[in-house]
Structure formats: C-alpha cells, structure tokens
Design a protein around this motif. Structure first.
Motif, PDB file in Angstrom:
ATOM      1  N   VAL A  36      65.608  29.869 -14.827  1.00 39.15           N
ATOM      2  CA  VAL A  36      65.801  30.322 -13.916  1.00 39.15           C
ATOM      3  C   VAL A  36      66.676  29.864 -12.880  1.00 39.15           C
ATOM      4  N   PRO A  37      67.848  30.168 -13.039  1.00 41.24           N
ATOM      5  CA  PRO A  37      69.225  29.615 -11.363  1.00 41.24           C
ATOM      6  C   PRO A  37      68.937  29.293  -9.993  1.00 41.24           C
ATOM      7  N   GLN A  38      68.850  28.430  -9.277  1.00 44.59           N
ATOM      8  CA  GLN A  38      67.773  27.811  -8.274  1.00 44.59           C
ATOM      9  C   GLN A  38      68.528  29.106  -7.296  1.00 44.59           C
ATOM     10  N   ASP A  39      69.383  30.218  -7.108  1.00 41.58           N
ATOM     11  CA  ASP A  39      69.211  30.852  -6.385  1.00 41.58           C
ATOM     12  C   ASP A  39      68.827  32.279  -6.258  1.00 41.58           C
ATOM     13  N   PRO A  40      68.394  32.596  -8.177  1.00 37.13           N
ATOM     14  CA  PRO A  40      67.696  33.685  -7.999  1.00 37.13           C
ATOM     15  C   PRO A  40      66.057  33.453  -7.918  1.00 37.13           C
ATOM     16  N   LEU A  41      65.851  31.910  -8.528  1.00 39.72           N
ATOM     17  CA  LEU A  41      64.296  31.791  -8.442  1.00 39.72           C
ATOM     18  C   LEU A  41      64.400  31.776  -7.019  1.00 39.72           C
ATOM     19  N   SER A  42      64.540  30.987  -6.142  1.00 40.46           N
ATOM     20  CA  SER A  42      64.737  31.021  -4.573  1.00 40.46           C
ATOM     21  C   SER A  42      64.330  32.290  -4.233  1.00 40.46           C
ATOM     22  N   LEU A  43      64.301  33.682  -4.931  1.00 38.25           N
ATOM     23  CA  LEU A  43      64.430  34.571  -3.850  1.00 38.25           C
ATOM     24  C   LEU A  43      63.248  35.499  -5.075  1.00 38.25           C
ATOM     25  N   LEU A  44      62.850  35.021  -6.588  1.00 43.23           N
ATOM     26  CA  LEU A  44      61.821  35.037  -6.848  1.00 43.23           C
ATOM     27  C   LEU A  44      60.565  34.877  -6.695  1.00 43.23           C
ATOM     28  N   LEU A  45      60.392  33.639  -5.949  1.00 47.62           N
ATOM     29  CA  LEU A  45      60.025  33.293  -6.106  1.00 47.62           C
ATOM     30  C   LEU A  45      59.147  33.157  -4.027  1.00 47.62           C
ATOM     31  N   GLY A  46      60.114  33.949  -4.130  1.00 51.31           N
ATOM     32  CA  GLY A  46      60.107  34.137  -2.345  1.00 51.31           C
ATOM     33  C   GLY A  46      57.843  34.887  -1.719  1.00 51.31           C
ATOM     34  N   PRO A  47      57.967  36.389  -2.738  1.00 53.97           N
ATOM     35  CA  PRO A  47      56.894  36.319  -2.313  1.00 53.97           C
ATOM     36  C   PRO A  47      55.706  34.922  -2.771  1.00 53.97           C
ATOM     37  N   LEU A  48      56.242  34.306  -3.779  1.00 57.30           N
ATOM     38  CA  LEU A  48      55.043  33.008  -4.134  1.00 57.30           C
ATOM     39  C   LEU A  48      54.758  32.771  -2.600  1.00 57.30           C
ATOM     40  N   SER A  49      55.855  32.126  -2.108  1.00 56.83           N
ATOM     41  CA  SER A  49      56.009  31.014  -1.321  1.00 56.83           C
ATOM     42  C   SER A  49      54.996  31.760   0.375  1.00 56.83           C
ATOM     43  N   GLU A  50      55.430  32.890  -0.017  1.00 61.63           N
ATOM     44  CA  GLU A  50      54.960  33.405   1.326  1.00 61.63           C
ATOM     45  C   GLU A  50      53.032  33.472   1.128  1.00 61.63           C
ATOM     46  N   LEU A  51      52.659  34.025   0.304  1.00 61.08           N
ATOM     47  CA  LEU A  51      51.279  34.018  -0.229  1.00 61.08           C
ATOM     48  C   LEU A  51      50.605  32.634   0.764  1.00 61.08           C
ATOM     49  N   LYS A  52      51.630  31.574  -0.279  1.00 58.89           N
ATOM     50  CA  LYS A  52      51.040  29.885  -0.395  1.00 58.89           C
ATOM     51  C   LYS A  52      50.732  29.591   0.965  1.00 58.89           C
ATOM     52  N   HIS A  53      51.819  29.845   1.912  1.00 59.04           N
ATOM     53  CA  HIS A  53      52.349  29.950   3.898  1.00 59.04           C
ATOM     54  C   HIS A  53      50.565  30.680   4.516  1.00 59.04           C
ATOM     55  N   ARG A  54      50.560  32.071   3.399  1.00 57.06           N
ATOM     56  CA  ARG A  54      49.431  33.053   4.374  1.00 57.06           C
ATOM     57  C   ARG A  54      48.042  32.107   4.083  1.00 57.06           C
ATOM     58  N   GLY A  55      47.595  32.356   2.988  1.00 59.24           N
ATOM     59  CA  GLY A  55      46.914  31.269   2.280  1.00 59.24           C
ATOM     60  C   GLY A  55      46.441  29.563   3.473  1.00 59.24           C
ATOM     61  N   PHE A  56      47.651  28.416   3.054  1.00 56.04           N
ATOM     62  CA  PHE A  56      47.103  28.032   4.389  1.00 56.04           C
ATOM     63  C   PHE A  56      46.632  28.020   5.155  1.00 56.04           C
ATOM     64  N   ASP A  57      48.039  29.057   6.143  1.00 55.55           N
ATOM     65  CA  ASP A  57      47.636  29.378   7.397  1.00 55.55           C
ATOM     66  C   ASP A  57      45.396  29.170   7.256  1.00 55.55           C
ATOM     67  N   ILE A  58      45.147  29.970   6.665  1.00 55.12           N
ATOM     68  CA  ILE A  58      43.842  30.929   6.212  1.00 55.12           C
ATOM     69  C   ILE A  58      42.718  29.263   6.096  1.00 55.12           C
ATOM     70  N   LEU A  59      43.218  28.647   5.628  1.00 59.93           N
ATOM     71  CA  LEU A  59      42.614  27.434   5.209  1.00 59.93           C
ATOM     72  C   LEU A  59      42.787  26.797   6.550  1.00 59.93           C
ATOM     73  N   LEU A  60      43.529  26.444   7.277  1.00 66.24           N
ATOM     74  CA  LEU A  60      43.935  25.813   8.720  1.00 66.24           C
ATOM     75  C   LEU A  60      43.323  26.078   9.384  1.00 66.24           C
ATOM     76  N   GLN A  61      42.576  27.347   9.992  1.00 67.46           N
ATOM     77  CA  GLN A  61      42.274  28.437  11.191  1.00 67.46           C
ATOM     78  C   GLN A  61      41.696  27.331  11.662  1.00 67.46           C
ATOM     79  N   ASN A  62      39.951  27.024  10.887  1.00 68.19           N
ATOM     80  CA  ASN A  62      38.957  26.324  11.565  1.00 68.19           C
ATOM     81  C   ASN A  62      39.672  24.998  12.069  1.00 68.19           C
ATOM     82  N   LEU A  63      40.457  23.876  11.449  1.00 67.15           N
ATOM     83  CA  LEU A  63      40.704  22.859  11.745  1.00 67.15           C
ATOM     84  C   LEU A  63      41.696  22.827  12.990  1.00 67.15           C
TER      85      LEU A  63
END
Length: 713
Positions: free
Chosen positions: A437-464
C-alpha cells in the motif's frame, strides 16, 4: 478445479467382422473390372486421393472398362465398399450427357432417381466413417476423405457448368456440400461428447463444477487427439483442427450462456468466471499441445464482454460482503475472549492473538480468489478489500476502547492489552510488504491501529506514571542537594517497571521506551520552568547549566541503554543548558534559532520561562531574543511533539511574573536610595525594611530554597 490432464480416452477398435465376411463373398463380375481399375492407379499407403490436382475431370473419371450396373453398385455400397464412389460419379456424368443428348424426360427421371439413391447410400457410408474417425482404419478413413474431396470438386465443376447458357431436363442435385455435412457431423459429435453425464467428482464439488470440469477436460483431450492423430490424415482443405475446435467451443459457450441467464449463487458465479477468464483460455486453448494449432482459429471468449463485466461486478460485491461478515465474526469471537478473561497465547515469549492472522487470511484468500480469475480483477478487488479492512480496523479500535473501559479489573487485562498491541505489527507488516500500500493511504489505513497502540501504551504506563508523579513534584520543591537523589529514584522506579513490558514485541517495547524517554524529558523541562529561579551572575548560570547537563546525560544513557530510539530528544536538555550558560545575547539568539529548528513547537512562552532564569538580561535583550522566533524558518508542523505537550501559558505567566517582580524590586531600590540608608522600605543592608530576608525571597512561588547555598541570592 483440477488441472486438465492431456489424455485421450482409448478409442474403440474398429469392428471388421462385417468387412472380413464381405471379403469371403464372391464379387460380382462387373465389379471385378471396376476394382481392377482402382488398383491400377492406387496410391502408396499414407497418400490420400485428395492430393490429386483438381483439373477438369473426364466424363468417366479413371474408368477404362464398362461401368457396373446400378444393382452392382448398390450391393457394393451396402457392403461399405467406398471404391464404388468413382463409378457412381461416372454414372452421374453419363446421365448428364444423356440429358444433353436429348434423352426422354421419363427415362432421365428414372435413371436420376437411381443415381440419387446410390449417392444416399454412399453419403451414409462416408459420414459414418467420418463421425468416428478415430475408430476407423487409416486406409478406410483416407477413402472417405477422398470421396468428400472428390464431391467438393464435382460441386465446383457443376457450379461452373450451371453458369453456362442452356437448360437441362435433370433436377438440380448439386452442390451436395458433403464437406458441410461433415462439419455438421463434427458439431454433433462434439455435442454428444461434451453433453455426456460426468462421472462422480471429488467430494465437495457442486454439480455445475463437475459439468464444467468434464467439458473442459473432454475438449482438451479430444482436440489434442485431433492434432496428434487426425491432422496428419486429413487434407489441409478440411481444416480439421479448426473445425473440431469451433464445434467444441460453440457447445461450451452455449452451455455457459444458458447458465449465465439465471441468478447464480456465489460459488457458481466464481466458477463461471474462473473458467471463462482463466482455465479455458490458459489451460485449454493455450495448452502446450494446442497453442500453436489454435492461434489462427480465433475462437474468442466463451461469453461476451458485457456479460463478463456483469459477472465480475457481482463477484466483487459478493466477495466484499463475505469478507465483511467473516472479519466481523472474527473480531466478535476475539472480543468475547477478552471479556471472558481468557489469557492470550504466548508465542516466543510475547503475548499473542490470532485476530490479525485471521483477518489477514480472510483478506488474502479473497485477493487470491480474484487473482485466480484475472490479474486485473485482483487489482480491482484490492481497493474493495482495503476499504473493508479500514472499516474493520475502526471497529477494532472502538471494540478495544470499550474493553479498556469495562474490563480494568480482569486478571488478564494487561496481557490482553499487550496482545492487541502486538497485533498491530502483523497488520502493518502485511500491508507494507504483501499488499504494498502506498505511504499516504497506508497512514490513513493504519490510523486506527496507531490510536489503539497509543491507548494501550497509556494503560500499560498508568502505574509507572502514578509512581513518578510525586517524585517529579519533589524534584521541584526540594533543595538542590536532593534533586540528584530524586533523579536516581526516578530512574530506579522506571527500571523496576520495565520487566512488566517484556511480553511486548521488541519494536513496541522500544516505542514504549521512547514514550518513557519523552515523559522524563518533558517533566524535567516542566520542573525547570516551574522553579521560580532567577540567577543574576554568570557563575550561577554556568553552575546550573552543568547540573542540567549531568542530569540530561543520566536520562539519555538510561533510556538509550533500555532501547529508546528517540535520538531526537538528545539535544532537548543540553541545548537549554547552553542557553542558560551563554551570556552574549547574539549567541543566545543563534542557539534559540537552532533549537526552534529542532523543535518547531518551541514557543515564546517556553523561551520566556527559560530566559527568566537569566536575571542579568535586560528587558530589551529578552524581547530581542524572543523576536527570533518570529522569523519563519520554513519548518512545518513537527512530526514529533515535545513542547506542545507543555502548556506555555503557565510558564509564560510565571516568567513575566518574575520579570515584573524584578522590575518592581529595582524601582523600590532606587526610591529607597534617594531617602537615605535605614529609611523607607529598604533596610540599611538593602533588605526590605523590618522584614527578614527569608520573607523577601518567599514572595516568589515556592521560593529559591532548592538552590545550593552558593547560588542563593
């Protein structure tokens, strides 16, 4: 469908019993002369009579003796003796000569009816041989072909004679078109062969799939037999390969056209397309043994282009619906496992989920299915599948967010969070490598995954982050001897929490370490900005700069050692230390401009908070240094955020508060000096009247008590 295997059904050996029996019978006397005539000019084995030049035939072609009687010819033809064809042709020409000579009409009609009856017998014998050419002996097949060729020549001769002026009392019997009759026989044979009920196929195949496989295999095997066994025997004028190919093709196309008129199920739609667009042109027409023979035949497609486009549109719609349903079902099953507190699998020491594999497999199978029809259809469905995948990833993100909110108290909560973060790697790798997939459409396509990853990081780092919050607060409020110990506690706290993240994939553990690195740098800058510190001498500023550099080195070394790839954070603290150390406003300007290039989100508010520490700068110098940020350096919005995470309003308001207090202090000092020592607000030693020095310094928020003694004002 199975590959079409080039093999021809074994033909039935010719039944020669009747022929052998006829040889034992005594030949009529008249026929003995006739057969002797044929043997005199007989060709060598393998040479067909049709190879003779077509020149103008004689009235009695190839016959020297008396013609056999009608009864003798009839008996010979009934026994299948195709040698009777030439005497019969000579008999027909004698009849034409009699008509031209003025013979009686009644006699001509009687004689012509007998000749036509004999031709009917000959035609049946010849076509009987040509209907099943593989079952006939080569010599007999050659005789039948020679008869047809001779009749075609006679048709052309008769057509030329009919163009001449004059009338005839005979009924027109030519052209007989025996070559056309042979082609019709080929079509009937093709219909009979292709229309046979297929044998029971492999389990799981539909009836339509078995029928198509039977027709495709039959056509391929029969045409290969025509090329190998019939083409060497047939005269070129017959076009035997083209004739058979067209007959089989027309029957195949008619069957498909009839089927396409009905509303097809998804499976039959795919099967129809894969035969029309792939198997038939590639495995049948362009098979190794047929491709050279059928190139010039021009068989074309089994269905018209319009019909194919309609079927392709139906196929794409069906596949999109199927993919959407299958992916939604896979996500639902996975989310049920989260809610039921099912522990994720461990693969190579990492939390693992099958969801990404299931989704990728669903998409890949649909892609491969379309490509099995045509590469172009594979390209078309790619966009459809990516759209469905984008919708699925958005749904995945929403489902994951709901899980994060509702299931915090579950035992395997953090493990499932890490498993879902690890899923992002499989999705990203597949889209980058397999689907390209070209880079620009890929960025849009991976947007939800990026949000999911960052939300997961927030949960994992809460205690720290909860553990670090009081330490950074202490960093701001305690004396300067303590910050070194506090920073060590901060580093130790982070190090103690890092084993909790070992079940993340390596790349995500590095990203998480970058988030921690960013947090440490950001909080340090906030602490530096919030300390109400004004240093009036170069020595004090240089001493503070050395402390900042030492702390920056500790943070950078620890984070890099634990996998942080955030090299972009390395100059953040050292450059601020350099701005504090420098005394020349021009040099400070250059450093600020460079810093703004590295961190485009570094604003005037952030700069003011740092400059407020330098108590030996005049107001005009501060304004001049701040103005350097007004220059447009052409830097776009930052791809990474640092200072945008730090609210500049609080730092800026504090900075100006310090400046205002400084200016008020200078004004009061000047007024007191005009009143004389010991008078006014200032005491004899330059302190506020009757107030102790500690009260004077406490006017600034938090006070400067965290400084080492040599740096306190």
């Amino acid at each position: 469908s199975e590959d079409l295997v080039p093999s021809l059904e074994a033909g039935v050996a010719p039944d020669r019993e009747e022929e052998e029996a006829s040889k034992k019978k005594k030949k009529p006397k008249g026929l003995a002369n006739m057969f002797s005539v044929f043997t005199k000019g007989k060709k060598k084995k393998g040479q067909l009579g049709s190879a003779e030049p077509e020149g103008e035939p004689e009235s009695r072609p190839g016959l020297d003796g008396p013609l056999p009687t009608v009864e003798e010819l009839k008996a010979a033809l009934e026994r299948g003796r195709l040698e009777a064809a030439r005497p019969l042709l000579a008999l027909e020409r004698e009849l034409q000569a009699a008509a031209a000579g003025g013979a009686g009409e009644e006699e001509l009609v009687r004689r012509q009816s007998k000749v036509e009856a004999l031709y009917a017998l000959l035609r049946d014998q010849v076509l009987g041989v040509l209907r099943r050419p593989l079952e006939a002996a080569p010599e007999r097949l050659g005789q039948a072909l020679a008869v047809v060729a001779e009749q075609e020549r006679e048709d052309r001769r008769a057509a030329a004679a009919a163009a001449a002026p004059g009338t005839s009392a005979l009924a027109a019997t030519r052209p007989r078109r025996w070559l056309q009759l042979w082609r019709r026989c080929v079509a009937e044979a093709a219909e009979e062969r292709m229309g046979r009920r297929p044998a029971a196929g492999a389990e799981g195949r539909s009836e339509a799939e078995n029928v198509f496989l039977h027709m495709g295999r039959t056509m391929k095997e029969d045409l290969e037999a025509v090329v190998e066994r019939l083409k060497p025997l047939f005269p070129a004028e017959f076009g035997v390969v083209a004739t058979y190919a067209q007959s089989y093709h027309e029957h195949f196309a008619a069957h498909l056209a009839a089927m396409a008129q009905f509303e097809l199920c998804e499976r039959d739609t795919y099967m129809l397309l894969v035969w029309v667009q792939n198997l038939y042109p590639n495995d049948v027409i362009n098979s190794p043994k047929l491709v050279g023979e059928l190139q010039g035949v021009g068989l074309g497609s089994l269905l018209p282009p319009k019909q194919i486009r309609l079927l392709e549109a139906t196929f794409l719609s069906n596949e999109a619906a199927n993919v959407k349903e299958l992916m939604a079902r896979a996500l639902e099953l996975e989310s049920q496992r989260w809610a039921q507190d099912v522990a994720p699998q461990r693969l190579d020491g990492h939390c693992h989920s099958e969801l990404a594999i299931d989704i990728i497999q669903i998409i890949s199978q649909a892609q491969a299915k379309a490509e099995s029809i045509t590469p172009d259809l594979g390209t078309q469905i790619k966009q459809v599948l990516l759209a469905e995948l984008a919708a699925l990833l958005r749904s995945y993100q929403r489902t994951f967010d709901e899980f994060l909110e509702r299931c915090k108290k579950l035992r395997n909560y953090r493990a499932n969070v890490m498993a879902n973060i690890n899923n992002c790697l499989s999705f990203r790798t597949s889209m980058e490598q397999k689907w390209q997939v070209p880079q620009d459409p890929l960025s849009l396509l991976l947007g939800p995954l990026s949000e999911l990853k960052h939300r997961g990081f927030d949960i994992l780092l809460q205690n720290l982050l909860t553990d670090l919050k009081p330490l950074f607060k202490k960093f701001t409020q305690t004396c300067w001897a303590t910050p070194t110990e506090t920073l060590e506690k901060i580093i130790a706290t982070v190090g103690g929490r890092l084993p909790e993240f070992l079940e993340l994939q390596d790349c995500f553990r590095e990203e998480l370490m970058e988030v921690i690195h960013l947090h440490l740098v950001k909080e340090y800058i906030i602490c530096l900005s919030k300390r109400c510190l004004v240093l009036k001498t170069a020595e004090q500023q240089q001493h503070l700069a050395r402390h900042i550099l030492a702390n920056a080195d500790v943070i950078q070394h620890f984070c890099t050692q634990n996998g942080s790839p955030a090299t972009w954070l390395h100059p953040a603290l050292p450059t601020l230390a350099e701005i504090i150390r420098l005394q020349d406003p021009s040099a400070i300007k250059i450093e600020v401009a460079t810093y703004a290039t590295c961190y485009p989100d570094f604003s005037k508010g952030h700069l003011s908070a740092i400059l407020a520490i330098k108590g030996n700068l005049s107001t005009s110098e501060v304004r001049s240094i701040r103005s350097i940020l007004d220059v447009n350096t052409g830097v776009q919005e930052p791809s990474r955020s640092l200072f945008s995470l730090i609210k500049p309003r609080a730092t800026e308001s504090w900075a100006w508060q310090v400046w205002n207090r400084r200016q008020n202090w200078k004004g009061k000092k000047q007024r007191n000096s005009s009143l004389g020592p010991g008078k006014g607000l200032l005491g004899p030693h330059g302190t506020l009247g009757a107030q102790p020095a500690s009260e004077t310094t406490s006017r600034l928020p938090h006070g400067p008590c965290w400084l080492p003694r040599e740096l306190r004002p």
